[in-house]
Design a protein around this motif. Structure first.
Motif, PDB file in Angstrom:
ATOM      1  N   PHE A  17      27.421  27.165  52.131  1.00 34.25           N
ATOM      2  CA  PHE A  17      26.434  26.150  51.728  1.00 34.25           C
ATOM      3  C   PHE A  17      25.079  26.811  51.437  1.00 34.25           C
ATOM      4  O   PHE A  17      24.358  26.386  50.537  1.00 34.25           O
ATOM      5  N   PRO A  57      22.552  25.395  55.561  1.00 36.38           N
ATOM      6  CA  PRO A  57      21.203  25.902  55.795  1.00 36.38           C
ATOM      7  C   PRO A  57      20.193  24.779  56.058  1.00 36.38           C
ATOM      8  O   PRO A  57      20.508  23.596  55.971  1.00 36.38           O
ATOM      9  N   ASP A  68      20.413  19.732  55.030  1.00 37.19           N
ATOM     10  CA  ASP A  68      21.555  19.479  54.152  1.00 37.19           C
ATOM     11  C   ASP A  68      21.213  19.936  52.719  1.00 37.19           C
ATOM     12  O   ASP A  68      20.122  19.659  52.208  1.00 37.19           O
ATOM     13  N   THR A  69      22.188  20.602  52.092  1.00 41.38           N
ATOM     14  CA  THR A  69      21.935  21.149  50.739  1.00 41.38           C
ATOM     15  C   THR A  69      21.618  20.050  49.728  1.00 41.38           C
ATOM     16  O   THR A  69      20.898  20.300  48.757  1.00 41.38           O
ATOM     17  N   GLN A  70      22.152  18.852  49.948  1.00 43.15           N
ATOM     18  CA  GLN A  70      21.881  17.785  48.974  1.00 43.15           C
ATOM     19  C   GLN A  70      20.379  17.522  48.864  1.00 43.15           C
ATOM     20  O   GLN A  70      19.817  17.470  47.766  1.00 43.15           O
ATOM     21  N   LEU A 132      31.226  21.788  66.973  1.00 43.05           N
ATOM     22  CA  LEU A 132      30.691  21.262  65.717  1.00 43.05           C
ATOM     23  C   LEU A 132      31.561  20.137  65.191  1.00 43.05           C
ATOM     24  O   LEU A 132      31.081  19.093  64.765  1.00 43.05           O
TER      25      LEU A 132
HETATM   26  N1  LIG Z   1      26.637  18.891  54.232  1.00 44.88           N
HETATM   27  C1  LIG Z   1      26.043  20.116  54.736  1.00 44.88           C
HETATM   28  C2  LIG Z   1      27.132  21.055  55.201  1.00 44.88           C
HETATM   29  C3  LIG Z   1      26.592  22.335  55.786  1.00 44.88           C
HETATM   30  C4  LIG Z   1      27.632  23.116  56.573  1.00 44.88           C
HETATM   31  O1  LIG Z   1      28.686  22.605  56.964  1.00 44.88           O
HETATM   32  N2  LIG Z   1      27.324  24.374  56.812  1.00 44.88           N
HETATM   33  C5  LIG Z   1      28.140  25.182  57.697  1.00 44.88           C
HETATM   34  C6  LIG Z   1      27.847  26.655  57.452  1.00 44.88           C
HETATM   35  S1  LIG Z   1      28.051  27.136  55.785  1.00 44.88           S
HETATM   36  C7  LIG Z   1      27.728  24.898  59.106  1.00 44.88           C
HETATM   37  O2  LIG Z   1      26.821  24.145  59.317  1.00 44.88           O
HETATM   38  N3  LIG Z   1      28.329  25.501  60.067  1.00 44.88           N
HETATM   39  C8  LIG Z   1      27.907  25.285  61.411  1.00 44.88           C
HETATM   40  C9  LIG Z   1      26.582  25.888  61.749  1.00 44.88           C
HETATM   41  O3  LIG Z   1      26.060  26.708  60.972  1.00 44.88           O
HETATM   42  O4  LIG Z   1      26.058  25.546  62.811  1.00 44.88           O
HETATM   43  C10 LIG Z   1      25.188  20.710  53.632  1.00 44.88           C
HETATM   44  O5  LIG Z   1      25.402  20.396  52.452  1.00 44.88           O
HETATM   45  O6  LIG Z   1      24.235  21.445  53.953  1.00 44.88           O
END
Ligand SMILES: N[C@@H](CCC(=O)N[C@@H](CS)C(=O)NCC(=O)O)C(=O)O
Length: 311
Positions: A17, A57, A68-70, A132
């Motif tokens: 992400f 991130p 959230d990336t959005q 998570l």
């Molecule tokens: N919908 C979120 C999803 C973000 C996501 O799932 N990122 C992963 C890493 S790429 C994550 O959070 N993993 C758990 C963490 O880093 O704590 C977005 O678009 O930012």
């Protein structure tokens, strides 16, 4: 007035992400500051700024924090409109596409990657991701699902190949845009983690050429690295810049001043509590206070998030 604060991305190198946002930096040629965070919790300097939101991130601009990336990408488009992420128009479809790439396509790639690497995944990482997702990190089930995941991946990648069929350089036409950012994340993730990626992708020549084109865009200018503690200091010394804004169209009568909690609807469902500052169909910003971060405004998208009133 020009933005006095650096554009700070809290990320880790292998985060798919985060790669989305880094590619947006590339398309827009943005100069940014990097804060590398650990792949697993705890992240004691980041949590005070996000109000507890733990996914990766996060973007920080002074004391405004984007989760959230959005919402991160939406804010980057707002602050850096040229070149646009919608060079061919189709902005609505481009946003909607994220629900494909970030949910069903990503679940597919993540299961394939974890299933394939299951034996190498360290115990701490497994435990972190169990927390998570709120479910067991079931190595045997993931391994057993690999053939199914390969089939699914092939179907998803075939859609990319089909879209590129007429010889266009990018998914929307001659220029890169949001659709490319969305879809590329999954290809990048498989490529970076699976030793047999070349085999999985070998029958998709147009996708392979496109993958290289998106890779060549780069990541803009990664100007400097900061520690989380330095970033926290920036937030503490800054004042949030988000003006109060009502949403005449809100169907639930929500308004600035209301106390709410905001929670992702899929995983990492940690509630962030605060007072609404501004909201719209695509955005909610809440004011939070923390002893170490001071006053921050934390921003979330609406699709994929729950907003629950607090009395
Ligand atoms: N919908 C979120 C999803 C973000 C996501 O799932 N990122 C992963 C890493 S790429 C994550 O959070 N993993 C758990 C963490 O880093 O704590 C977005 O678009 O930012």
């Amino acid at each position: 007035m020009a933005n006095p604060f650096p554009i700070i991305l809290h990320h880790f190198e292998k985060s798919p992400f985060s790669e989305k946002v880094r590619v947006v930096f590339g398309i827009k040629n943005i100069a940014w500051t990097s804060v590398l965070i650990p792949r697993i919790m705890p992240r004691p300097d980041l949590m005070p700024m996000t109000g507890g939101y733990r996914r990766t991130p996060t973007l920080q601009i002074g004391a405004d924090i984007y989760c959230d990336t959005q919402i991160i990408i939406r804010e980057l488009e707002r602050r850096f409109p040229q070149p646009t992420l919608y060079p061919a128009g189709n902005a609505g479809i481009a946003w909607g596409l994220g629900m494909w790439t970030d949910r069903s396509f990503f679940q597919n790639t993540v299961n394939l990657v974890f299933g394939s690497l299951a034996d190498q995944v360290p115990k701490e990482f497994r435990e972190d991701r169990e927390q998570l997702r709120g479910q067991k990190f079931d190595v045997d089930a993931m391994k057993a699902a690999i053939p199914q995941m390969r089939d699914q991946l092939r179907a998803h990648v075939d859609w990319i190949e089909t879209q590129l069929h007429d010889g266009r350089a990018f998914l929307g036409g001659p220029l890169p845009g949001l659709g490319d950012v969305h879809a590329y994340m999954n290809i990048w993730y498989v490529r970076g983690n699976l030793p047999d990626a070349a085999k999985l992708f070998e029958r998709f020549p147009k996708m392979l050429a496109w993958e290289q084109r998106v890779k060549d865009i780069g990541h803009g200018t990664r100007e400097r690295e900061l520690s989380s503690a330095e970033a926290l200091e920036i937030a503490r010394n800054a004042t949030p810049q988000t003006p109060t804004a009502e949403d005449a169209g809100d169907l639930n009568g929500r308004k600035p001043g209301d106390r709410v909690q905001v929670i992702p609807d899929d995983y990492g469902k940690i509630p962030v509590q605060g007072t609404i500052v501004s909201l719209s169909a695509q955005h909610i910003a809440i004011r939070c206070k923390d002893e170490r971060a001071g006053e921050v405004v934390v921003h979330f998208p609406r699709a994929g998030f729950l907003v629950i009133p607090l009395s």
